[in-house]
Design a protein around this motif. Sequence first.
Motif, short mmCIF file in Angstrom:
data_model
loop_
_atom_site.label_atom_id
_atom_site.label_comp_id
_atom_site.label_asym_id
_atom_site.label_seq_id
_atom_site.Cartn_x
_atom_site.Cartn_y
_atom_site.Cartn_z
N LEU A 54 10.53 -19.24 -95.08
CA LEU A 54 11.02 -17.87 -94.96
C LEU A 54 11.09 -17.46 -93.49
CD1 LEU A 54 11.85 -15.69 -96.98
CD2 LEU A 54 9.51 -14.84 -96.91
N LYS A 55 10.02 -17.69 -92.77
CA LYS A 55 9.96 -17.23 -91.38
C LYS A 55 10.86 -18.05 -90.46
CE LYS A 55 5.42 -17.24 -90.86
NZ LYS A 55 4.07 -16.90 -90.36
N ARG A 56 11.11 -19.29 -90.83
CA ARG A 56 11.88 -20.17 -89.96
C ARG A 56 13.38 -20.15 -90.28
NH1 ARG A 56 10.44 -23.70 -86.38
NH2 ARG A 56 11.84 -25.45 -86.15
N HIS A 57 13.71 -20.09 -91.58
CA HIS A 57 15.12 -20.27 -91.95
C HIS A 57 15.76 -19.01 -92.53
CE1 HIS A 57 13.39 -24.48 -92.28
NE2 HIS A 57 14.23 -24.53 -91.27
N PHE A 58 15.20 -18.47 -93.59
CA PHE A 58 15.86 -17.36 -94.28
C PHE A 58 15.63 -16.02 -93.60
CE2 PHE A 58 15.29 -20.49 -97.72
CZ PHE A 58 16.63 -20.67 -98.06
N ALA A 94 7.34 -9.41 -88.34
CA ALA A 94 8.49 -9.71 -89.19
C ALA A 94 9.37 -10.72 -88.47
CB ALA A 94 9.28 -8.44 -89.48
N TRP A 95 9.97 -11.62 -89.25
CA TRP A 95 10.91 -12.59 -88.70
C TRP A 95 12.29 -12.33 -89.29
CZ3 TRP A 95 9.91 -16.27 -84.99
CH2 TRP A 95 8.58 -16.46 -84.66
N ILE A 96 13.29 -12.27 -88.43
CA ILE A 96 14.69 -12.13 -88.86
C ILE A 96 15.45 -13.30 -88.27
CG2 ILE A 96 16.75 -10.67 -88.85
CD1 ILE A 96 14.98 -8.26 -88.35
N GLN A 135 22.66 -23.89 -87.23
CA GLN A 135 21.61 -23.34 -86.34
C GLN A 135 21.24 -21.93 -86.80
OE1 GLN A 135 23.38 -23.65 -82.34
NE2 GLN A 135 21.71 -25.09 -81.91
N LYS A 136 20.04 -21.52 -86.43
CA LYS A 136 19.61 -20.14 -86.66
C LYS A 136 18.87 -19.63 -85.43
CE LYS A 136 20.74 -18.87 -90.90
NZ LYS A 136 21.54 -17.67 -91.18
#
Length: 143
Positions: A54-58, A94-96, A135-136
């Motif tokens: 979740l934190k890395r990709h989505f 939070a990660w976006i 990439q993200k």
Amino acid sequence: MPPEMLSGEGGAIRLCEHLEPRAPTHVPTLRYAIEAAGQTVGEVRVRLGDSDDLKRHFGQIGYEVYPAYRGRGHASLACQLALTVMRDLGYGEAWITCNPENLASRRVCDKAGAELVEIIDIPVEHVMYEHGIRQKCRYRIVL
Ligand SMILES: CC(C)(COP(=O)(O)OP(=O)(O)OC[C@H]1O[C@@H](n2cnc3c(N)ncnc32)[C@H](O)[C@@H]1OP(=O)(O)O)[C@@H](O)C(=O)NCCC(=O)NCCS
């Protein structure tokens, strides 16, 4: 309990659905409508959890503003209100994530006070790769 409604200058977000875990994120998700001047102009999702995927990709927050309503600050406000939801739920950060070429989304993150931590390559075995995402950008916000 998550807030049912939060408002700010020029709009609000209203909780419409608690989504059960399902593909591709596999986490419970709060779906909020973005409202302005009596209209629903988009939606913002708060994905609950703090797994690496979740934190890395989505990312933990996702937003979309319908094309006719873009460029009026709705995503910027909705993102800030979604961060308040996360803070209320007890998250400390939070990660976006967003695609590097999505300059509007990157600007939404900047305006929310997020720090661009890194730009990562999506692993070939990840479901996002199958959808053409290579990439993200990973943005982090301390709440
Ligand atoms: C990304 C998206 C949510 C932005 O919604 P919006 O309501 O138009 O965003 P805002 O009006 O809050 O504008 C955000 C900022 O991006 C800027 N911006 C918009 N398009 C831009 C572009 N092509 N290049 C650079 N900046 C851009 C705006 O000027 C604004 O910055 P400012 O306030 O400093 O002027 C919307 O374009 C969208 O729904 N896109 C499709 C779904 C998507 O990409 N979601 C994000 C997934 S991570």
